[in-house]
Every structure is written in structure tokens, then in C-alpha cells.
Design an enzyme around this catalytic site. Structure first.
Site, mmCIF file in Angstrom:
data_model
loop_
_atom_site.group_PDB
_atom_site.id
_atom_site.type_symbol
_atom_site.label_atom_id
_atom_site.label_comp_id
_atom_site.label_asym_id
_atom_site.label_seq_id
_atom_site.Cartn_x
_atom_site.Cartn_y
_atom_site.Cartn_z
ATOM 1 N N ASN A 175 -7.873 23.264 52.394
ATOM 2 C CA ASN A 175 -8.222 24.147 53.758
ATOM 3 C C ASN A 175 -7.786 25.229 53.585
ATOM 4 O O ASN A 175 -6.508 25.789 52.825
ATOM 5 C CB ASN A 175 -7.627 23.396 54.947
ATOM 6 C CG ASN A 175 -7.967 24.162 56.259
ATOM 7 O OD1 ASN A 175 -9.016 23.979 56.804
ATOM 8 N ND2 ASN A 175 -7.175 24.919 56.633
ATOM 9 N N ILE A 178 -6.432 31.605 58.057
ATOM 10 C CA ILE A 178 -5.980 32.730 58.278
ATOM 11 C C ILE A 178 -4.722 32.618 59.433
ATOM 12 O O ILE A 178 -5.005 32.465 60.723
ATOM 13 C CB ILE A 178 -6.750 33.945 58.465
ATOM 14 C CG1 ILE A 178 -7.653 34.211 57.677
ATOM 15 C CG2 ILE A 178 -5.740 35.268 58.762
ATOM 16 C CD1 ILE A 178 -7.259 34.544 56.258
ATOM 17 N N TRP A 193 0.654 28.248 62.985
ATOM 18 C CA TRP A 193 -0.646 27.810 63.114
ATOM 19 C C TRP A 193 -0.573 26.619 64.157
ATOM 20 O O TRP A 193 0.156 26.018 64.468
ATOM 21 C CB TRP A 193 -0.781 26.982 61.764
ATOM 22 C CG TRP A 193 0.097 25.889 61.229
ATOM 23 C CD1 TRP A 193 1.000 25.112 62.004
ATOM 24 C CD2 TRP A 193 0.082 25.539 59.843
ATOM 25 N NE1 TRP A 193 1.551 24.317 61.074
ATOM 26 C CE2 TRP A 193 1.283 24.475 59.819
ATOM 27 C CE3 TRP A 193 -0.292 25.955 58.902
ATOM 28 C CZ2 TRP A 193 1.737 23.973 58.736
ATOM 29 C CZ3 TRP A 193 0.137 25.490 57.477
ATOM 30 C CH2 TRP A 193 0.941 24.573 57.403
ATOM 31 N N LEU A 194 -1.714 27.104 65.103
ATOM 32 C CA LEU A 194 -1.881 26.124 66.203
ATOM 33 C C LEU A 194 -2.088 24.643 65.692
ATOM 34 O O LEU A 194 -2.653 24.338 64.865
ATOM 35 C CB LEU A 194 -2.918 26.653 67.249
ATOM 36 C CG LEU A 194 -2.807 27.986 67.626
ATOM 37 C CD1 LEU A 194 -3.667 28.614 68.678
ATOM 38 C CD2 LEU A 194 -1.271 28.023 68.358
ATOM 39 N N ARG A 197 -5.654 23.336 64.228
ATOM 40 C CA ARG A 197 -6.023 24.242 63.061
ATOM 41 C C ARG A 197 -5.843 23.384 61.752
ATOM 42 O O ARG A 197 -4.954 22.700 61.630
ATOM 43 C CB ARG A 197 -5.269 25.470 62.790
ATOM 44 C CG ARG A 197 -5.377 26.552 63.931
ATOM 45 C CD ARG A 197 -6.972 27.050 64.355
ATOM 46 N NE ARG A 197 -7.522 27.668 63.088
ATOM 47 C CZ ARG A 197 -7.217 29.149 63.111
ATOM 48 N NH1 ARG A 197 -6.695 29.923 63.912
ATOM 49 N NH2 ARG A 197 -7.520 29.795 61.788
ATOM 50 N N GLU A 241 -14.528 26.550 52.094
ATOM 51 C CA GLU A 241 -14.374 27.670 52.030
ATOM 52 C C GLU A 241 -14.857 28.465 51.087
ATOM 53 O O GLU A 241 -15.378 29.558 51.033
ATOM 54 C CB GLU A 241 -13.364 28.424 52.998
ATOM 55 C CG GLU A 241 -12.990 27.908 54.453
ATOM 56 C CD GLU A 241 -12.443 26.632 54.615
ATOM 57 O OE1 GLU A 241 -12.107 26.126 55.688
ATOM 58 O OE2 GLU A 241 -12.019 25.893 53.554
ATOM 59 N N ASP A 290 -0.656 40.991 70.491
ATOM 60 C CA ASP A 290 -1.694 40.264 70.003
ATOM 61 C C ASP A 290 -3.025 40.873 70.384
ATOM 62 O O ASP A 290 -3.216 41.816 71.096
ATOM 63 C CB ASP A 290 -1.627 38.884 70.485
ATOM 64 C CG ASP A 290 -2.126 37.689 69.305
ATOM 65 O OD1 ASP A 290 -3.342 37.971 69.067
ATOM 66 O OD2 ASP A 290 -1.224 36.895 68.933
#
Length: 497
Positions: A175, A178, A193-194, A197, A241, A290
Site C-alpha cells: 500500500n 501520503i 494515519w487515520l 487508511r 499504485e 491544516d
């Protein structure tokens, strides 16, 4: 798709410079706040990518504003302009749900798509530019990289364009994602990272399968644009990707195995950080300015320990900032909007256009125009937008209009809302849905409501009243006035005949 050829980031920068899309800054500029100020002014003026050759206190150049215009995003995806990105979307729609050829002629028409698929496998190298210099152990010092501090109240320097590479214990493919990373020590970063994700899911699966074992992670900085953009594009789950980057570039993505783990990273990356996450080791992350235009709240995320830094000779550090739109993520959103349209149209052919206004933080509000076919159609489209692609699970507002409305013209959209909507009848509210963690307006972190606005003309069953007929001009009169318009000289100083 006729791809613009480049092999790596440096090739791409040469291409940009030839077209006047790159500016070299030789004046010393501080990565602490100053680069952000310059990049922000440049982006808002539609200016070039910026290469700061002498950042104060560092010998490594900083690249910023690389994707600061939709045109450069299109170039990074191998296209001449933004309009050509619809072709990228059509290719993704085809790969998401490929249809077998219906006959010889159809096979011939689909041949370019099948040929592009040949560029999908990666090409594995034994040695690579990204490993020309290797630092390990106590020599690892992230403070030697000119990591930017973007806003006055940011907690610490922040890596923004890191391409994080992970692999779950039960998955063949890697995986790429970003995720921003806060600097907290010479060899430590916080991996924000949430939980939904890809990288976080890989980590959760690793912890379940290998309790107590370190989770391998690598972060590539300064990969080629196709690989970077592949990580932020709605690639089908069955497509890696790296494979998608090969399709964009027109050549196979070259990768190399890391020095300290089995992960494969872009061979031409400027810098690669290798290391691990120790299960249970977390640290408070933030606050940071943000893409919403606000500082986000502090929360705990895993700590990434860097054991090796590999890099190219004369490496370039690629960075950006996020803030109230327009910023680089907003520009990316404008360009990727064109990729989304064919994907949505494949599932919902009635969709005419789909628009994510950048001022809506690129994904929080969507305007959809449709060829309405039955009562309740607009509500079906709302539900489809929220559920079909995970990129829109955080979209708070969906406005659906008829195809006589220009989705990208607020004058048109507001006219449709104010003339075709009854607030009680035509507003859909859905509670307790997934919401962006950064959305402090929601009552609970990560959980909030969504609103759909049906601004379409109402069909029988949706209203009992006679519906208004839009005013239309007489075409013969319009043609006649067109013919005598110049003679009238209304906007000239001279007098009409």
C-alpha cells in the site's frame, strides 16, 4: 492517452523548467515559516514550482509548489492539460469494471487500453539511485533534512509529501499512502494515519497476526510525480499504485528492495526513510495548521523509528504546506475532479457533471448535475455519491441539480437551490455517518451528519403543484439582434446609425 515522457522527479523538473514552470530561488530562505509564505503567495498567483537551492542552515534544496496548478498536476499524470484527465478517469473506470470486447471492432477500439495494461507490472532493480548514499544507526539524523515548519503555532517541523510504503501480513501487494509525519527526534517521526487508511489497516492486521513484533515501514521522499499522484488517485483496490503509475508514465515503475526490510520503494526517489513501528509506541501529534484553514486538535498516533536513510547524490527534499484553500491539496482536488467524473458516470450514466469546489476543502461539498428520469432520482444519486467511492465518505453536502444547470457556476447553482427547492421536502439529513477526523464542527470526532439538497425540477409524486416553466428567448429574435448588435454600438463611444 499520449503521455508526456519523464523517468523521475529530476526529469520532470527539467521538463517544467523548459516550459517556464519552475523557478530556482538562490536567495537564502528559512524552511521555518518563510518558504510557506513564499509558496503560498506564488500558488495564489498561479505561479511556478519553486526550487529553493539555499535553504538557511541546510545544504539540501527544497522543492515546493510542484503541483501548484492544475496544469502541472496534468503534466505529472502524463497529460498536456487538465481536460485530458477525463481520459485517465475513463481508463480507471475500465480497470475498475473491465468489459470484455463485444466483437472484433470493439476489440480494436479497446486495444490502446489493453496495451497500456502491459505497463502495469513493476520492474525490480538490484541497485538504484535512491541508495547511492546510505546512513544507518547512530548516524541517522533527520535534522539534516530541511523539513519545513509551515505555520506559527505548528508543534514541530512536518514531513508532508512522504510516500509511506506498507504491506499487511496477508497481502501480496503493498500500500502507498501520503501521511504527514511530525519530527520528534533525530530518528523518530509520528505517523499520522487515520484508522481507515491503507497503512493503518496494514498495521492493525500486522499487530493481530504478529503480536509484539515490529511493523516494517518505509517512506519515499521525492518519488516521480506519477507514483506520487498514484497514491492520491482513486485507484481500484485490485490495482497497485505502482501499477497505476506505470500506466500514467507509459513505462513500468522501477522499484528496489529496501536495505533493512522487504518493502519495495521507487528506485528513483530522492530520499528513503526505512524503519519500523514498535507496537504500542505512540506520541501526541499536533497541533498543525491544516487544509481546513484551522489548527487541528492533538491526538495520539504511532511512532515511526528510522533506522536507515538512503538517498541520491545531491538529493532534493520535496515538501508542501496545507492551509485554507487554495493550497496544493486544493489544486490537486481541482485536477482529480476530472478523473472522478468518468468513474462516477460508469456507475451512474445519468450524471452529466460532478464538481468539488476547492473552497469546500476539495471534498466536503459536491455539486452533481443529472439527466433526471424519475421521482426520487436526486436522492438515489446522493446516496450513490456517499457510498460508491471511499473518497466521498467524508463529503458533508451533496447538491443535485438538473442538466440545464452548470455545476461549476455558483450563480446557476444558487438559482436552482432558491427556485427548485422546498427546504423541508428537498433536504435529506443523515445522522451518525463517517466524518473527517479533522472536522471539529461534528459533535463527535469522526462521526457526524450529512446533508443532501435536491435542487432538481420536481416530478409528479414529488409535488402536487403546477411546476414553473423556465423563460426561454425567441431564437429568431436572438438571431436578428445578433445581426444588428455591432450596428447598435451600445458599448462604443460612437453613436448608432
Amino acid at each position: 492517452m499520449d503521455a508526456m515522457k519523464y523517468n523521475d522527479l529530476r526529469d520532470f523538473l527539467t521538463l517544467l523548467e523548459q516550459q517556464g514552470e519552475l523557478k530556482r530561488i538562490t536567495l537564502p530562505v528559512d524552511p521555518h515559516l518563510e518558504i510557506t509564505e513564499i509558496a503560498d503567495r506564488t500558488l495564489r498567483a498561479g505561479g511556478p514550482a519553486l526550487l529553493f537551492e539555499n535553504p538557511k542552515g541546510y545544504s539540501m534544496p527544497v522543492l515546493c509548489n510542484l503541483f501548484g496548478t492544475p496544469k502541472r498536476v496534468a503534466m505529472g499524470m502524463g497529460q498536456e492539460d487538465v481536460s485530458a484527465l477525463r481520459e485517465v478517469g475513463k481508463l480507471l473506470a475500465f480497470l475498475k469494471e473491465p468489459e470484455p470486447p463485444k466483437g472484433f471492432r470493439d476489440l480494436f477500439d479497446k486495444l490502446p487500453q489493453f496495451k497500456q495494461v502491459l505497463n502495469m507490472p513493476t520492474k525490480r532493480l538490484r541497485g538504484a539511485p535512491c541508495q547511492q548514499k546510505i546512513v544507518s544507526g547512530d548516524d541517522v539524523d533527520l535534522n539534516r533534512i530541511p523539513i519545513m515548519t509551515c505555520w506559527p503555532e505548528d508543534a514541530a517541523p512536518l514531513i508532508t509529501w512522504g510516500l509511506t510504503v506498507t504491506r499487511g501480513p496477508h497481502k501480496e501487494r503493498q500500500n502507498l499512502g501520503i501521511y504527514r509525519q511530525q519530527l520528534i527526534g533525530k530518528n523518530k517521526l509520528i505517523m499520522r494515519w487515520l484508522s481507515h487508511r491503507g497503512g493503518a489497516l496494514d498495521y492493525q492486521e500486522w499487530c493481530a497476526a504478529h503480536p509484539g513484533e515490529r511493523f516494517p515501514v518505509s517512506v519515499a521522499l521525492g518519488a516521480d510525480p506519477a507514483t506520487i499522484l498514484g497514491a492520491v488517485t482513486p485507484v481500484p483496490d485490485t490495482l497497485s499504485e505502482y501499477a497505476f503509475a506505470g500506466l500514467l508514465r507509459g513505462t513500468k515503475t522501477e522499484v528496489v528492495k529496501c536495505i533493512s526490510n522487504d518493502l519495495e520503494v521507487p528506485a528513483s526517489a530522492e530520499i528513503v526513510l526505512e524503519g519500523y513501528i514498535e507496537q504500542g509506541e505512540t506520541a501526541p501529534e499536533g497541533p498543525y495548521g491544516d487544509h481546513t484553514g484551522y489548527y487541528n486538535e492533538v491526538d495520539s498516533f504511532p511512532v515511526f523509528t528510522v533506522t536507515h536513510i538512503t538517498q541520491r547524490e545531491d538529493a532534493i527534499y520535496h515538501s508542501t504546506y496545507t492551509g485554507r484553500p487554495p493550497d496544493e491539496p486544493a489544486v490537486l482536488g481541482v485536477a482529480l475532479n476530472e478523473v472522478f467524473v468518468p468513474i462516477l458516470q460508469k456507475q451512474f450514466p445519468e450524471i452529466v457533471d460532478f464538481y468539488l469546489p476547492p473552497e469546500g476543502c476539495s471534498y466536503r461539498l459536491a455539486v452533481v448535475t443529472i439527466k433526471k428520469q424519475y421521482a426520487g432520482h436526486a436522492k438515489r444519486v446522493m446516496m450513490g455519491v456517499w457510498s460508491f467511492l471511499r473518497q466521498f465518505m467524508y463529503t458533508k453536502f451533496v447538491i443535485v441539480c438538473d442538466d440545464d444547470v452548470n455545476a461549476r457556476d455558483w450563480n446557476d447553482v444558487i438559482w436552482a437551490i432558491t427556485t427548485r427547492m422546498d427546504p423541508a421536502r428537498d433536504t435529506v439529513l443523515v445522522e451518525n455517518t463517517p466524518i473527517d477526523y479533522l472536522d471539529f464542527a461534528s459533535p463527535v470526532s469522526g462521526l457526524g451528519s450529512k446533508m443532501g439538497l435536491d435542487a432538481t425540477n420536481k416530478w409528479p409524486g414529488e409535488t402536487q403543484r403546477e411546476w414553473g416553466r423556465p423563460i426561454k428567448k425567441d431564437p429568431d429574435v436572438v438571431a436578428h439582434i445578433d445581426a444588428i448588435w455591432d450596428e447598435l454600438a451600445i458599448f462604443n463611444n460612437g453613436k448608432s446609425a
